[in-house]
Design an enzyme around this catalytic site. Structure first.
Site, PDB file in Angstrom:
ATOM      1  N   LYS A  72       0.867  -1.190   0.000  1.00 49.75           N
ATOM      2  CA  LYS A  72       0.000   0.000   0.000  1.00 49.75           C
ATOM      3  C   LYS A  72       0.900   1.235   0.000  1.00 49.75           C
ATOM      4  O   LYS A  72       1.921   1.253   0.716  1.00 49.75           O
ATOM      5  CB  LYS A  72      -0.861  -0.058   1.266  1.00 49.75           C
ATOM      6  CG  LYS A  72      -1.940   0.992   1.417  1.00 49.75           C
ATOM      7  CD  LYS A  72      -2.769   0.674   2.667  1.00 49.75           C
ATOM      8  CE  LYS A  72      -3.955   1.607   2.833  1.00 49.75           C
ATOM      9  NZ  LYS A  72      -4.806   1.209   3.987  1.00 49.75           N
ATOM     10  N   SER A  86      -9.474   0.619   2.985  1.00 49.12           N
ATOM     11  CA  SER A  86      -8.673   1.505   2.168  1.00 49.12           C
ATOM     12  C   SER A  86      -7.514   0.828   1.452  1.00 49.12           C
ATOM     13  O   SER A  86      -6.919   1.429   0.556  1.00 49.12           O
ATOM     14  CB  SER A  86      -8.119   2.651   3.028  1.00 49.12           C
ATOM     15  OG  SER A  86      -7.263   2.159   4.049  1.00 49.12           O
ATOM     16  N   SER A  93      -9.556  -1.844   7.066  1.00 51.72           N
ATOM     17  CA  SER A  93      -8.983  -1.563   5.748  1.00 51.72           C
ATOM     18  C   SER A  93      -8.165  -2.688   5.142  1.00 51.72           C
ATOM     19  O   SER A  93      -7.781  -2.598   3.971  1.00 51.72           O
ATOM     20  CB  SER A  93      -8.145  -0.284   5.809  1.00 51.72           C
ATOM     21  OG  SER A  93      -8.989   0.836   5.903  1.00 51.72           O
TER      22      SER A  93
END
Lengths: 461, 76
Positions: free
Chosen positions: A76, A152, A176
């Protein structure tokens, strides 16, 4: 994969080439990657191949290949990668200097022999459950490109589901990792709060942020998790004092006390989500419905703390560059910055008693089950969801079932499952254990894996 | 909930944003008020919980890790 690299059956370079080719072939459609670290990846792959060759030739213990030798992975884009700007999904951070060092967990992956191929798309500053990022475009679910990947850590779920890399790293404050694992149909782990070092990552909510892996197999998830463990006294949020590997414990699938969460977790799950929980419970022999304490209150408290800490963290930029923020979340950030301090303090005080109640529950249970998301992935742009007759704002509702769990800091394995009523779209089951007992969650997940009811499915891309 | 500057909380948004130096136009004030109104509903639920005095936040701060070796005074 790593065993084959160590044995010389395939090279790290060949695995890297295959990964890069898959990314080239699919990323225009799924939009998982925001950065590619090709030169670095080639350097890491060559180093692994040289190390493995020395090991096979001389058998020197110093050359023993790591447990992830040659395995491509991506992170990420809130993880620091040396020489790369840490975007954290934002436009604002583009003006920041490139990171001068890797995040601690990236260093851990490198030590294990893994090969970093790039940074991944996400909701801006991790404030979202959908990865509908206005700056970098939305992630598209590899099982249905019209649908969200969740967030996310949406790029992290997408990249694994699309077969681009077998392992990714993400972050999980309120869900997330577990939400994209659920919607993309991949394995995910949110470890105990304080298990893994967060140093070198862009924060969202200091008092709730977790990091963890996602993977295409349960063994891969365990390998990555074990490789990531390394108690870090320099991270004030890292409470682990020693490494507790799970890989050698997963085969012990003996009797576990397993319950199914009812009440709040049943009420906020659609029939498809209830179906996968029922299948997991049946597979594991779980029959008793268990009441999780104060789930609704915990979600409210997590919501308040998240908004307040997130708003405070970005207050300076909100004053001067609000127009550069994600339109879908900037007003929430501002609202959070304006919250009365009493709301925040009471939510934190509530959290302490809540933790004690949750920990007391685990005196009677080893593992508890519930769905990870209320439903399967909705179409990109969906504003409202109907959850059992109640209209819920789509972007917030995806975290309804994950927020109360992470607020207590419990470890969770998200096991990807496949309801019969969602046109082939997945929903994960959360396999929840007491703090520091990731091993128990992995043992129950192993039973689901071996029974063939949980696991990933190929995509047509 | 439709954005509106008629919400009672909109006045709070205007005044606190001014104190914090956050420039908000009328449209953004209304949108922020909608979010804050939603959070206010959640806060009301937490407000209704009776919290014992010993449910405190002292764990947030620790001056230093407790020594585990001889510190010159005691064997620890």
């Amino acid at each position: 994969m790593a065993v084959s690299v160590a044995a010389g059956e395939v090279s790290a370079r060949e695995l890297l080439s295959a990964s890069m080719a898959r990314i080239d072939a699919t990323d225009a459609r799924v939009n998982a990657f925001t950065d590619r670290t090709v030169t670095r990846a080639e350097r890491e792959a060559d180093a692994v191949d040289a190390q493995c060759a020395r090991w096979r030739q001389h058998g020197n213990p110093a050359d023993k290949p790591g447990p992830l030798a040659g395995v491509p992975y991506a992170v990420k884009n809130l993880f620091d990668i040396e020489g790369v700007v840490t975007l954290a999904g934002s436009k604002v951070n583009r003006s920041h200097a490139p990171a001068t060092a890797d995040a601690v967990l990236v260093t851990q992956m490198q030590r294990a022999g893994a090969v970093l191929v790039g940074g991944l798309n996400m909701d801006e500053y991790a404030y979202g459950f959908t990865t509908e990022n206005s700056h970098y475009g939305p992630c598209h679910n590899p099982h249905d490109l019209a649908c969200i990947s969740g967030g996310s850590s949406g790029g992290s779920g997408t990249a694994v589901a699309a077969g681009q890399v077998p392992i990714t790293l993400g972050s999980d404050t309120n869900g997330s990792i577990r939400v994209p694992a659920s919607l993309c149909g991949v394995w995910g782990l949110k470890p105990t709060f304080g298990r893994l070092s967060r140093r070198g990552t862009y924060p969202f909510v200091y008092s709730i942020d977790h990091l963890g892996p996602m993977a295409s197999s349960l063994d891969g998830l365990a390998l990555a998790y074990d490789a990531l463990q390394n108690p870090d006294p320099l991270d004030p949020g890292c409470h682990a004092l020693r490494v507790q590997p799970v890989l050698g414990t997963m085969a012990d699938v003996g009797s576990l006390r397993i319950g199914v969460l009812g009440g709040y977790f049943h009420d906020h799950a659609t029939p498809a989500a209830r179906d996968v929980v029922a299948l997991a419970a049946q597979t594991l022999g779980a029959q008793t419905e268990v009441a999780w304490p104060d789930a609704g209150l915990a979600r409210a408290a997590a919501f308040i703390i998240t908004a307040s800490e997130g708003g405070s963290l970005h207050l300076n930029d909100l004053r001067t560059r609000a127009a550069d923020f994600e339109p879908l979340s900037v007003d929430r950030f501002i609202a959070g910055a304006l919250q009365p301090v009493d709301w925040y303090l009471r939510a934190q005080r509530f959290r302490r008693g809540y933790r004690d109640k949750v920990n007391a529950l685990f005196e009677h249970w080893d593992v508890l089950l519930c769905a990870a998301t209320p439903c399967a992935a909705p179409v990109i742009g969906t504003e409202w969801l109907d959850i059992n007759g109640t209209q819920q704002p789509s972007r917030a509702a995806m975290g309804l079932l994950t927020q109360p769990i992470s607020f207590a800091g419990c470890p969770v394995v998200a096991a990807p499952m496949w309801p019969g009523s969602t046109n082939g779209m997945p929903i994960a089951v959360q396999v929840i254990a007491a703090p520091w007992r990731e091993d128990l969650a992995f043992r129950a997940a192993t039973m689901l894996d071996r029974a063939g009811v949980a696991g990933i499915k190929p995509v047509n891309l | 909930m439709t954005p509106s500057n008629d919400l009672p909380i909109a006045d709070y948004v205007k005044s606190t944003a001014a104190v914090l130096g956050l420039p908000l136009d009328a449209a953004q004030t209304a949108r922020v008020a909608v979010y804050l109104q939603r959070t206010a509903a959640m806060a009301a639920v937490i407000q209704a919980v009776e919290l014992p005095l010993d449910e405190e936040l002292v764990e947030i701060f620790c001056p230093a890790a407790f020594p585990v070796m001889y510190d010159g005074r005691n064997e620890l």
